[in-house]
Design an enzyme around this catalytic site. Structure first.
Site, PDB file in Angstrom:
ATOM      1  N   GLY A 244      -7.251   1.192   4.863  1.00 29.07           N
ATOM      2  CA  GLY A 244      -6.141   0.264   5.006  1.00 29.07           C
ATOM      3  C   GLY A 244      -4.955   0.854   4.267  1.00 29.07           C
ATOM      4  O   GLY A 244      -4.984   2.011   3.883  1.00 29.07           O
ATOM      5  N   SER A 245      -3.920   0.063   4.060  1.00 33.01           N
ATOM      6  CA  SER A 245      -2.759   0.594   3.352  1.00 33.01           C
ATOM      7  C   SER A 245      -1.719  -0.492   3.172  1.00 33.01           C
ATOM      8  O   SER A 245      -1.698  -1.488   3.895  1.00 33.01           O
ATOM      9  CB  SER A 245      -2.096   1.758   4.120  1.00 33.01           C
ATOM     10  N   ASN A 246      -0.829  -0.252   2.215  1.00 31.42           N
ATOM     11  CA  ASN A 246       0.451  -0.949   2.136  1.00 31.42           C
ATOM     12  C   ASN A 246       1.552   0.096   2.232  1.00 31.42           C
ATOM     13  O   ASN A 246       1.390   1.222   1.758  1.00 31.42           O
ATOM     14  CB  ASN A 246       0.639  -1.664   0.798  1.00 31.42           C
TER      15      ASN A 246
END
Length: 797
Positions: A244-246
């Site tokens: 995932g990531s921001n």
């Protein structure tokens, strides 16, 4: 001397290098590289300058030489992990490790080595990657990327010839051996199909035609649509992913100097072949980019240069679809299209097995792709006498991802980033967020996705697809009708995919942010709509991480006068949105829920709602929250339901009346006490990693808490809490510009540069991460040469 001239001299002439190194600080050392010549690396060379934390700055005179230096430097840090991955893509795991052991999961979802080998040997036997390499650009990879692959393989091999592998993970192993440019391309193919064929490896390799049923028996086996919809939704849910990531980009309207800012925070595995690796790549006059590469790739995947910075987040677009086949009567290996039978193509694969006879299996392929017996264990797709399912993965024809990354590295503006996406169309499963020195912000969900329009899904979905498509974006189309083919967009570089004009894009808003939800709330004041369901949802509940992230960055944008320092603060704010929303309600209802145990209530009430290492009560709330959200349906967790008119603040108000609330509190407290952990113990005392016997406390929190600085840790009651990080914050970059020639950049590689416990770079940045400290990037030549840790290596083939 002009920067370009200096770099060119460094790359091309040892004499010039000697002049430069003679002026280096006394601590700097120059090492000579391998002088032996091999058939694939004759004449190749590169200069590698190492600065603090073992970060290499690689200079080559052209793409082959740059690839040579990159392959060498990656091997020096990660040879065992890389060699293991090359075994995977060549289908040789069973030969060396046995058929029943499990791969590390970095290059496919295969549950066993045998399943992995059957798939990748099938790819190899079919010449799939060779065909993609032979496809002319733009549909195929460019000549520059092919040269990078050739050089990378040569550099990796040169390192193997020169050095004896000391990493205990593979020291003396016969499976550590030279590779070819084709092996590098095969690894790129595996990364490209991770979300499609790679997700269905077990289903592809285990699919078998049914035996003839007894006379008069029913064929049966059609999945229940409701069960399949739930399974598909679970399979593609962001909260269940290991990646995932921001990322957020701020426009100049919000910053102190009118220039852009970017904070990238990918959440990736901390072990295995999907780790990032840092470097700077330079071809004088052609390319100068710094950032992180996925292991085994030849380019900087996430990074920055002197004008542009970009990051990626895993997108919600579903990069596969299914075609439900109507089988020809009496022949389960033939299917009907417009009433005419078409035979499936058998792909027979043989895999060598350690201490056993080779295993031979047959896979079955159709015009749509391979027949698949399921998507994971939770979504079986039975092959019966009347029905089978074929998987379409458009990224099986996409080897363009490195060209996209290379274009980003050469970009001078977010407009160039957009043009690169339009021209290369190479990203299989990520969004792009970018900022530039002129003050522009940019978001695009430019993925290679099957061209599933909502109209097509409405017209051609089978009963199964009518359940799975709305719930998860997984389309199941009627494969017996040619009018249900995916079609093409005129601006797409390959058939059957969406063209750039159909992608969700947002430009030049005060901020653009993504935390693995759909594009809808990229900017909460400018919701994106109008895209097809396969890209993601609109007007549906957002994850707590998205809600917390939007709250944070919107407040930052409104406050304005932002700098890189503000990005650094956001990364380690360690706010737990779930705590802000639910801890007060939980503390208020606690006395009734757990009568006779006031300590639970006191600790929950006193918790500061953060997941810093010194936060007391964070561990108790974390264990409670995991149990509560795991046992209680989302619709029953909150009293105030979701409203599309207020998507960031709803749902809210914890439903403490549900029976799962009291049980989760009671069980969490009992669990900690049974493990000998005080309820108010500081988080860092029981959330850590161990490196060479050193215990390193780490901050951060789980997906369910909504923490930006995501840390998904391995729980061990016997080990005293969280004993290792499985996945979470990996390569972080906070980038801006101040009007000078050098970007203002701070970076951090949470798990450090090397997986070799003997390396100084095994845990040095992990200690930085634990202390919430950063690396000041040395991008410009003057800064590289001033590094007190500077070490220069000339590598030659």
């Amino acid at each position: 001397m002009h920067l370009r001239t200096r770099l060119k001299h460094l790359a091309l002439a040892g004499a010039a290098l000697a002049v430069v190194t003679a002026s280096l600080p006394g601590a700097a050392a120059a090492d000579s590289g391998d002088r032996g010549q091999g058939p694939s690396d004759r004449g190749l060379s590169a200069v590698i300058r190492y600065t603090e934390y073992g970060i290499p700055h690689i200079v080559g005179k052209d793409y082959a030489n740059l690839g040579f230096g990159t392959g060498w430097a990656q091997a020096a840090d990660q040879v065992c992990v890389l060699a293991d991955g090359f075994l995977t893509v060549n289908g040789e795991r069973s030969r060396h490790f046995g058929p029943d052991a499990a791969p590390d999961g970095s290059l496919s979802s295969a549950a066993t080595n045998l399943s992995s080998d059957l798939f990748f040997r099938g790819v190899k036997d079919a010449g799939t990657v060779e065909k993609l390499l032979a496809t002319p650009a733009p549909a195929g990879p460019s000549g520059d990327v092919k040269e990078l692959m050739r050089g990378w393989a040569a550099g990796y091999n040169a390192w193997l010839r020169k050095n004896r592998t000391a990493d205990p993970a593979c020291a003396g192993a016969g499976w550590v051996r030279p590779v070819t440019a084709l092996d590098v391309a095969r690894r790129g193919f595996a990364v490209s199909v991770l979300g499609g064929q790679g997700r269905a490896v077990d289903g592809i390799t285990a699919a078998r035609p049914p035996a003839a049923p007894p006379s008069g028996s029913a064929s049966g086996g059609v999945p229940d649509p409701d069960d399949a919809a739930a399974a598909a939704r679970e399979l593609f849910a962001a909260e269940n992913a290991t990646m995932g990531s921001n990322a957020v980009a701020f426009s100049g309207a919000t910053t102190a100097n009118g220039r852009g800012l970017l904070l990238g925070n990918p959440h990736y595995p901390w072990q295995g072949g999907r780790r990032f690796w840092q470097s700077q790549q330079t071809i004088p006059g052609e390319l100068n980019v710094s950032g992180a590469s996925l292991l085994g790739t030849t380019v900087v995947n996430i990074g920055f240069n002197d004008k542009v910075a970009w990051s990626h987040t895993v997108a919600t677009g579903v990069p596969l679809n299914l075609h439900q086949l109507t089988l020809a009567p009496g022949d389960p290996t033939a299917y009907l299209v417009d009433g005419r039978p078409e035979r499936m193509t058998p792909r027979t694969v043989t895999v060598p097995v350690k201490d056993g006879a080779p295993v031979t299996r047959t896979q079955w392929w159709t015009r749509y792709g391979p027949v698949v017996g399921g998507l994971g264990a939770q979504l079986p797709l039975p092959w019966t006498a009347t029905t089978a399912y074929a998987l379409n993965d458009p990224n099986a024809a996409n080897l363009r991802g490195s060209d996209t990354a290379l274009g980003f590295g050469k970009a001078r503006s977010t407009r160039d980033v957009a043009d690169t996406l339009r021209r290369t169309q190479g990203l299989p499963w990520v969004n792009t967020i970018a900022a530039d020195s002129a003050g522009h912000s940019y978001f695009s969900q430019s993925q290679v996705l099957p061209r599933i329009t909502d109209e097509l899904a409405e017209r051609c979905s089978t009963p199964l697809g009518r359940a799975t498509y709305p719930s998860s974006g997984v389309a199941v189309l009627d494969g017996s009708r040619s009018d249900c083919a995916l079609g093409s967009d005129p601006d797409a570089v390959q058939p059957g995919v969406f063209g750039p004009a159909r992608m969700p894009v947002l430009r030049d808003t005060p901020y653009v942010e993504n935390s693995n939800d759909s594009a809808w709330l990229t900017n909460a004041d400018r919701p994106l709509t109008g895209y097809e369901r396969v890209f993601g949802t609109i007007a549906t509940p957002r994850s707590l991480r998205t809600r917390g992230g939007v709250e944070d960055v919107a407040a930052m944008a409104e406050r304005g006068r932002l700098t890189v320092t503000d990005l650094q603060r956001q990364q380690f704010a360690n706010r737990a949105p779930a705590g802000d929303m639910a801890a007060a309600d939980a503390a208020k209802a606690c006395a009734t829920a757990v009568p006779g145990d006031p300590e639970v209530c006191r600790v929950i009430g006193a918790w500061d709602r953060t997941v810093n290492t010194d936060s007391r009560g964070a561990l108790l709330f974390d264990r409670f929250w995991r149990k509560f959200t795991g046992a209680v349906r989302p619709a029953d967790q909150w009293k105030v339901p979701f409203s599309p008119a207020d998507p960031v603040r709803t749902p809210h108000t914890l439903n403490t009346a549900t029976p799962g609330f009291a049980k989760a509190l009671t069980d969490a407290a009992a669990e900690l006490r049974a493990a000998g952990i005080p309820l108010d113990a500081p988080l860092g005392a029981h959330q850590s990693v161990v490196r060479n016997g050193e215990r390193i406390p780490v901050s951060g929190g789980t997906e369910s808490l909504g923490v930006w600085n995501k840390t998904e840790s391995v729980w061990s009651a016997a080990g005293g809490g969280y004993v290792e990080v499985a996945h979470g914050t990996s390569h972080v970059q906070a980038v801006g510009w101040d009007g000078g020639r050098c970007p203002v950049a701070r970076t951090l590689l949470a798990y450090s540069q090397s997986s070799d416990p003997r390396s100084p770079q095994y845990s040095d940045q992990t200690r930085l991460y634990a202390g919430e400290r950063w690396v000041t990037s040395r991008f410009c030549e003057k800064d590289i040469l001033r590094s007190p840790a500077l070490r220069v290596v000339v590598v030659r083939g």
